[in-house]
Scaffold this active site. Structure first.
Site, PDB file in Angstrom:
ATOM      1  N   ARG A   1       0.454  -5.317  -5.801  1.00 30.81           N
ATOM      2  CA  ARG A   1      -0.631  -4.418  -5.429  1.00 30.81           C
ATOM      3  C   ARG A   1      -0.273  -3.001  -5.873  1.00 30.81           C
ATOM      4  NH1 ARG A   1      -1.281  -1.452  -0.115  1.00 30.81           N
ATOM      5  NH2 ARG A   1      -3.393  -0.616  -0.172  1.00 30.81           N
TER       6      ARG A   1
ATOM      7  N   HIS B   1      -5.817   5.423  -3.284  1.00 29.09           N
ATOM      8  CA  HIS B   1      -4.679   5.567  -2.380  1.00 29.09           C
ATOM      9  C   HIS B   1      -4.319   7.053  -2.289  1.00 29.09           C
ATOM     10  CE1 HIS B   1      -1.072   3.260  -0.567  1.00 29.09           C
ATOM     11  NE2 HIS B   1      -1.022   4.514  -0.136  1.00 29.09           N
TER      12      HIS B   1
ATOM     13  N   GLU C   1      -6.163   2.724   3.757  1.00 23.90           N
ATOM     14  CA  GLU C   1      -5.995   3.486   4.996  1.00 23.90           C
ATOM     15  C   GLU C   1      -6.897   4.722   5.081  1.00 23.90           C
ATOM     16  OE1 GLU C   1      -1.868   4.305   5.698  1.00 23.90           O
ATOM     17  OE2 GLU C   1      -1.296   2.193   5.659  1.00 23.90           O
TER      18      GLU C   1
ATOM     19  N   ASN D   1      -2.259  -3.071   6.857  1.00 24.87           N
ATOM     20  CA  ASN D   1      -0.975  -2.368   6.767  1.00 24.87           C
ATOM     21  C   ASN D   1      -0.443  -2.180   8.177  1.00 24.87           C
ATOM     22  OD1 ASN D   1      -1.612  -2.202   4.076  1.00 24.87           O
ATOM     23  ND2 ASN D   1      -1.835   0.017   4.019  1.00 24.87           N
TER      24      ASN D   1
ATOM     25  N   TYR E   1       3.103  -1.279  10.593  1.00 21.06           N
ATOM     26  CA  TYR E   1       4.489  -0.829  10.698  1.00 21.06           C
ATOM     27  C   TYR E   1       5.005  -0.829  12.138  1.00 21.06           C
ATOM     28  CZ  TYR E   1       3.968   0.545   5.853  1.00 21.06           C
ATOM     29  OH  TYR E   1       3.745   0.514   4.505  1.00 21.06           O
TER      30      TYR E   1
ATOM     31  N   GLU F   1       0.698  -4.177   3.426  1.00 17.09           N
ATOM     32  CA  GLU F   1       1.903  -3.347   3.540  1.00 17.09           C
ATOM     33  C   GLU F   1       2.621  -3.712   4.820  1.00 17.09           C
ATOM     34  OE1 GLU F   1       1.550   0.905   3.328  1.00 17.09           O
ATOM     35  OE2 GLU F   1       0.118   0.854   1.671  1.00 17.09           O
TER      36      GLU F   1
END
Length: 459
Positions: A80, A124, A169, A298, A300, A365
């Site tokens: 990606r 992005h 995002e 994504n 985290y 991600e």
């Protein structure tokens, strides 16, 4: 580990890695590329650690062939990457710069030659500065220009690229770029942040329509939904705080994208800072809800909150002051200070599958920054903490698939150490170490571990 104790993933599960244009490409002035908001922001004193810029980054623009060879060595099935809008239209509008498209043409062919499926992200965060000078994402015209740009890129690459993602995002683009100003373009205005949210979503919808018109096969968007948890599950105040934060980070994007329109409670909150009528027009929500084939996730870290009348709130969640207290991590953290909690990913996937059924998901991600240290003269990095992070999250992913979540793949963040936005080069997420002085690439222990995961399609 015995064969019986292995965790096997579905046969068609996609294994890959992700990067972003400004973070790795460098070549900031090559081949007609125009300036982006990050070129400007990084040169503004005090905005980025040590004044670091993406002028050179990982020099991927010139080293892409070697990087693709490294991807193939690691066994990646998908890659990606994002397109730099200023490479395609230096001013964000007008004629296409053929040399910019030529680069992505070469990259696409190099990936396909190695059996690696290219997954494109059209935006992005590197908005052409010329568009920001006219209001950026607070200007409705930017959404329209984005669709034109999307059509131009697809017109060149659509014969070979199957999967297209519009935005990465938009929460960050809107709230960090226009709400608290910690990202480019550095604007601090809650009203502007919500206006940007809408225009980003509108741009997505218009781009989906343009991509479909060009024959795009798989079209989606990538979000960073929060897995929001209360400090006290028995507290009504904490439940209200969860509802508010969930609305600002998750439902404000997911509900209109999936056809439900903006949630009433979120619009009521937004109206305290800006009148939605200043940006929301009849028909917009229908455009935003253009059907998608894939939702990129994504993830985290989870988010823990408490409802408190004296809560400091969070500058990235406008209007939470005096209502919400964001709580520090109670357990281990990454080098970013983010909580390490794989179970949060499992809960998030379950929630998305339950609340938005029928929408295929992909982890676009997931990874961790850690204070890597080279361990020998060859520059090797024994990053056991990163391996533990990835292992834990992949186990959560596997369990979610077992519970019926339609999850199609996993893309590690990131392939390379790179420019970490306002953190400059001091935070390293890569499974491949980059010496920024020599541009030497050295796979870390985590890269070899991931290579083995891909090879066995499991843990």
């Amino acid at each position: 580990m015995s064969a019986s104790s292995e965790l096997r993933f579905p046969d068609n599960f996609v294994w890959g890695a992700a990067t972003a244009s400004y973070q790795i490409e460098g070549a900031a002035r090559d081949d007609g590329r125009g300036p982006s908001i990050w070129d400007t922001f990084s040169r503004t004193p005090g905005r980025v650690f040590a004044g670091h810029t993406g002028d050179v980054a990982c020099d991927h623009y010139h080293r892409y062939a070697d990087d693709v060879a490294l991807m193939a060595e690691l066994g990646l099935k998908a890659y990606r990457f994002s397109i730099a809008w200023p490479r395609i239209q230096p001013d964000g509008t007008g004629p296409v710069e053929p040399r910019g498209l030529d680069f992505y043409d070469r990259l696409t062919d190099a990936l396909l030659d190695r059996g690696i499926d290219p997954i494109v992200t059209l935006y992005h965060w590197d908005l052409p500065q010329a568009l920001e000078d006219r209001g950026g994402w607070t200007n409705r015209e930017t959404a329209e220009h984005f669709a034109t740009y999307a059509a131009a890129v697809h017109g060149r690459l659509g014969d070979r690229i199957r999967t297209w993602t519009t935005l990465n995002e938009p929460w960050c683009s809107a709230y960090l770029g226009y709400g608290n100003g910690v990202h480019a373009p550095g604007v601090s205005d809650p009203g502007a942040a919500f206006t940007a949210v809408h225009h980003l979503l509108l741009g997505h919808g218009l781009a989906v329509r343009a991509l479909r018109a060009g024959g795009a096969e798989v079209v989606g968007i990538t979000l960073n939904p929060a897995e929001v948890q209360p400090a006290d599950r028995d507290s009504a105040a904490d439940a209200a705080a969860v509802r508010l934060v969930d609305g600002l980070q998750n439902r404000i994007f997911l509900d209109p994208l999936t056809g439900a329109g903006y949630p009433a409670d979120v619009l009521e909150h937004v109206s305290r800072m800006v009148d939605p009528a200043t940006f929301l027009r009849d028909g917009d929500e229908k455009l935003i809800a253009a059907p998608i084939d894939l939702l990129g996730i994504n993830y985290y870290a989870p988010t823990y909150v408490a409802g408190r009348p004296d809560g400091a709130g969070g500058s990235a969640w406008p209007g939470t002051e005096g209502a919400v207290q964001f709580l520090p991590a109670a357990g281990p953290v990454s080098d970013m200070g983010w909580a390490i909690e794989p179970a949060g990913l499992g809960r998030l996937l379950d929630r998305l599958a339950a609340d938005y059924p029928g929408l295929p998901l992909m982890i676009t991600e997931n990874g961790g920054a850690f204070p890597d240290r080279t361990t020998d003269s060859a520059g090797r990095v024994a990053d056991a903490d990163r391996i533990a992070y990835l292992d834990g999250h992949l186990r959560a992913v596997h369990a979610a698939i077992g519970r019926g979540v339609d999850l199609r793949g996993y893309l590690v963040w990131s392939l390379l150490d790179n420019y970490e936005w306002a953190e400059g080069y001091r935070k390293r997420f890569g499974i491949v170490h980059v010496d920024y002085l020599t541009q030497r690439r050295t796979p870390k222990a985590s890269a070899r571990w991931y290579q083995e995961v891909i090879s066995r399609n499991g843990l």
